[in-house]
Design a protein around this motif. Structure first.
Motif, PDB file in Angstrom:
ATOM      1  N   ALA A 216       0.783  -1.031  -0.071  1.00  0.00           N
ATOM      2  CA  ALA A 216       0.032   0.024  -0.130  1.00  0.00           C
ATOM      3  C   ALA A 216       1.005   1.306   0.017  1.00  0.00           C
ATOM      4  CB  ALA A 216      -0.989   0.051   1.199  1.00  0.00           C
ATOM      5  N   LYS A 217       1.970   1.186   0.613  1.00  0.00           N
ATOM      6  CA  LYS A 217       2.798   2.553   0.934  1.00  0.00           C
ATOM      7  C   LYS A 217       3.963   2.438  -0.172  1.00  0.00           C
ATOM      8  CE  LYS A 217       0.595   4.029   4.258  1.00  0.00           C
ATOM      9  NZ  LYS A 217      -0.285   5.435   3.781  1.00  0.00           N
ATOM     10  N   LYS A 218       3.875   1.470  -1.061  1.00  0.00           N
ATOM     11  CA  LYS A 218       4.687   1.240  -2.080  1.00  0.00           C
ATOM     12  C   LYS A 218       6.310   1.358  -1.705  1.00  0.00           C
ATOM     13  CE  LYS A 218       1.693   3.221  -5.473  1.00  0.00           C
ATOM     14  NZ  LYS A 218       1.428   2.017  -6.098  1.00  0.00           N
ATOM     15  N   PHE A 219       6.744   0.722  -0.386  1.00  0.00           N
ATOM     16  CA  PHE A 219       8.070   0.622  -0.054  1.00  0.00           C
ATOM     17  C   PHE A 219       8.898  -0.118  -0.790  1.00  0.00           C
ATOM     18  CE2 PHE A 219       6.193   1.469   4.482  1.00  0.00           C
ATOM     19  CZ  PHE A 219       6.138   2.623   4.384  1.00  0.00           C
ATOM     20  N   TYR A 220       8.470  -1.019  -1.544  1.00  0.00           N
ATOM     21  CA  TYR A 220       9.082  -2.077  -2.454  1.00  0.00           C
ATOM     22  C   TYR A 220       9.734  -0.970  -3.607  1.00  0.00           C
ATOM     23  CZ  TYR A 220       4.728  -1.706  -5.523  1.00  0.00           C
ATOM     24  OH  TYR A 220       3.878  -0.982  -6.234  1.00  0.00           O
ATOM     25  N   GLU A 221       9.283   0.139  -3.845  1.00  0.00           N
ATOM     26  CA  GLU A 221       9.912   0.945  -5.165  1.00  0.00           C
ATOM     27  C   GLU A 221      11.099   1.414  -4.615  1.00  0.00           C
ATOM     28  OE1 GLU A 221       5.714   2.887  -6.881  1.00  0.00           O
ATOM     29  OE2 GLU A 221       7.039   4.132  -5.694  1.00  0.00           O
ATOM     30  N   ARG A 274      -5.107 -11.481   1.116  1.00  0.00           N
ATOM     31  CA  ARG A 274      -4.085 -10.400   0.461  1.00  0.00           C
ATOM     32  C   ARG A 274      -2.558 -11.051   0.610  1.00  0.00           C
ATOM     33  NH1 ARG A 274      -6.628  -4.596   2.041  1.00  0.00           N
ATOM     34  NH2 ARG A 274      -8.608  -4.581   0.623  1.00  0.00           N
ATOM     35  N   GLU A 275      -2.368 -11.157   1.868  1.00  0.00           N
ATOM     36  CA  GLU A 275      -1.012 -11.444   2.189  1.00  0.00           C
ATOM     37  C   GLU A 275      -0.335 -12.810   1.243  1.00  0.00           C
ATOM     38  OE1 GLU A 275       0.365 -10.306   6.719  1.00  0.00           O
ATOM     39  OE2 GLU A 275      -0.863 -12.117   6.399  1.00  0.00           O
ATOM     40  N   ASN A 276      -1.414 -13.901   1.376  1.00  0.00           N
ATOM     41  CA  ASN A 276      -1.154 -14.977   0.554  1.00  0.00           C
ATOM     42  C   ASN A 276      -0.705 -14.826  -0.825  1.00  0.00           C
ATOM     43  OD1 ASN A 276      -1.455 -16.741   2.807  1.00  0.00           O
ATOM     44  ND2 ASN A 276      -3.774 -17.094   2.413  1.00  0.00           N
ATOM     45  N   LYS A 277      -1.182 -13.656  -1.605  1.00  0.00           N
ATOM     46  CA  LYS A 277      -0.953 -13.305  -2.965  1.00  0.00           C
ATOM     47  C   LYS A 277       0.018 -12.457  -3.236  1.00  0.00           C
ATOM     48  CE  LYS A 277      -6.051 -13.837  -3.996  1.00  0.00           C
ATOM     49  NZ  LYS A 277      -7.020 -12.885  -4.422  1.00  0.00           N
ATOM     50  N   LEU A 278       0.510 -11.602  -2.088  1.00  0.00           N
ATOM     51  CA  LEU A 278       1.540 -10.662  -2.325  1.00  0.00           C
ATOM     52  C   LEU A 278       3.108 -11.225  -2.774  1.00  0.00           C
ATOM     53  CD1 LEU A 278       0.351  -7.946   0.112  1.00  0.00           C
ATOM     54  CD2 LEU A 278       0.744  -7.881  -2.397  1.00  0.00           C
ATOM     55  N   PHE A 282       5.119  -9.414  -5.688  1.00  0.00           N
ATOM     56  CA  PHE A 282       6.328  -8.925  -5.466  1.00  0.00           C
ATOM     57  C   PHE A 282       7.601  -9.495  -6.164  1.00  0.00           C
ATOM     58  CE2 PHE A 282       4.938  -7.633  -1.001  1.00  0.00           C
ATOM     59  CZ  PHE A 282       4.438  -6.151  -1.364  1.00  0.00           C
ATOM     60  N   LYS A 283       7.411 -10.884  -6.234  1.00  0.00           N
ATOM     61  CA  LYS A 283       8.283 -11.617  -7.046  1.00  0.00           C
ATOM     62  C   LYS A 283       8.231 -11.065  -8.543  1.00  0.00           C
ATOM     63  CE  LYS A 283       9.293 -15.665  -4.212  1.00  0.00           C
ATOM     64  NZ  LYS A 283       9.062 -17.009  -4.019  1.00  0.00           N
ATOM     65  N   GLN A 284       7.071 -10.992  -9.123  1.00  0.00           N
ATOM     66  CA  GLN A 284       6.768 -10.574 -10.433  1.00  0.00           C
ATOM     67  C   GLN A 284       6.995  -9.239 -10.793  1.00  0.00           C
ATOM     68  OE1 GLN A 284       2.683 -11.277 -10.823  1.00  0.00           O
ATOM     69  NE2 GLN A 284       2.697 -13.585 -10.522  1.00  0.00           N
TER      70      GLN A 284
END
Length: 324
Positions: A216-221, A274-278, A282-284
């Motif tokens: 949600a907060k896009k920290f992965y960016e 939601r967690e189970n899909k994330l 993220f890998k994608q």
């Protein structure tokens, strides 16, 4: 009696009935700090509607999301001041009034969300909740799974020792600091709204939050690695103020409890899905998702952190760990 007089009397009666109905309706304020898109809000709105239905309109619950009635510390204070009637809030705030209940944030106390939910039906939960209620008068009606907290970092992390010297943003909550500090990280309490920028400009190298928040907060960016440390299975309490709980009949207490527990279960289900899909999401996106040996982290925490420094009782920790 003329038709006109009957009409006037009928209209008067309707006005009186409406007035009595309005007087019978009690308006309640339900506050939280989460966004309107999050299940903690959507299911609170559902609960508000259900309470109105099941009490035949005697209670109207108005839900105030996104810190409209104040930050989390404010709405907890609001229970005491009478400015709010119901809140959703973490046990870290309940622990400000009754420290032992904060043991539920001790790293690796819960194995997974199902263990957390089993705890909410246990004798140790009843005892800790009663301790909080004895201290405040407020009543915990339900517990919602918030998400399992993981670490994101620009530095590769595979074991606890890899965090030595790492500049990591951690909420300024005692138990949240336990794992990073035990592993030798340098913790920094940056305001949540400023975390993305702090990661982007290098003020800190890492942070920790549930996967849903990382998305949600896009920290992965602005982070290269998502490290599945799973150090805290986080949760939120639905809390009814002392005043409201004391004024409810036994029948209404049962209704409020049932509805709030149903709402918590609905929100928990959404978060788990939601967690189970994330992880795959993220890998994608090309993010390096790392599975770590949690036993290594847990062992280090238990060696370097004491329960007493937080005001927790080891016996409570042991009782929770034993819940099946």
């Amino acid at each position: 009696m003329t038709f006109r007089l009957k009409t006037v009397l009928g209209a008067t009666a309707l006005v009186l009935v409406s007035a009595l109905a309005a007087q019978a309706e009690t308006v309640l304020k339900w506050a939280h700090v989460y966004e309107t898109s999050e299940p903690f809000h959507t299911e609170s709105v559902w609960a508000a509607e259900e309470i109105a239905k099941r009490t035949e309109g005697r209670y109207k619950v108005e839900v105030y999301p996104a810190s409209q009635l104040g930050k989390e510390a404010d709405i907890n204070q609001g229970l005491k001041l009478g400015t709010v009637d119901i809140i959703i809030s973490g046990s870290s705030f309940a622990a400000r009034d009754f420290k032992p209940i904060g043991v539920t944030y001790f790293p690796y106390i819960f194995r997974d969300p199902s263990h957390l939910l089993a705890y909410t039906k246990s004798d140790i939960f009843k005892r800790l909740s009663k301790g909080y209620e004895d201290a405040t008068g407020n009543h915990i009606t339900a517990v919602t799974y918030y998400g399992t907290r993981h670490t994101t970092s620009n530095k590769p992390i595979e074991k606890c020792a890899d965090m030595a010297g790492l500049k990591i943003r951690v909420p300024d909550v005692p138990a949240y600091l336990a794992m990073p500090r035990a592993c030798g990280a340098n913790t920094t309490p940056i305001a949540f709204a400023e975390v993305y920028l702090a990661l982007q400009n290098g003020t800190v190298e890492a942070q920790e939050n549930p996967l849903t928040t990382i998305e949600a907060k896009k920290f992965y960016e602005v982070q290269k690695n998502i490290v599945l440390t799973g150090h805290i299975v986080d949760h939120l309490n639905t809390v009814v103020s002392k005043t409201l709980w004391g004024n409810l009949s036994d029948a209404d207490k049962a209704i409020f409890t049932e509805v709030m527990q149903e709402a918590a279960a609905r929100a928990t289900k959404i978060i788990e899905e939601r967690e189970n899909k994330l992880v795959d999401t993220f890998k994608q996106k090309g993010i390096n998702v790392v599975t770590v040996d949690k036993a290594d982290f847990e062992k280090t925490v238990l060696e370097k952190v004491t329960f007493e420094e937080f005001g927790y009782d080891k016996a409570d920790w042991e009782a929770i760990r034993a819940v099946q």
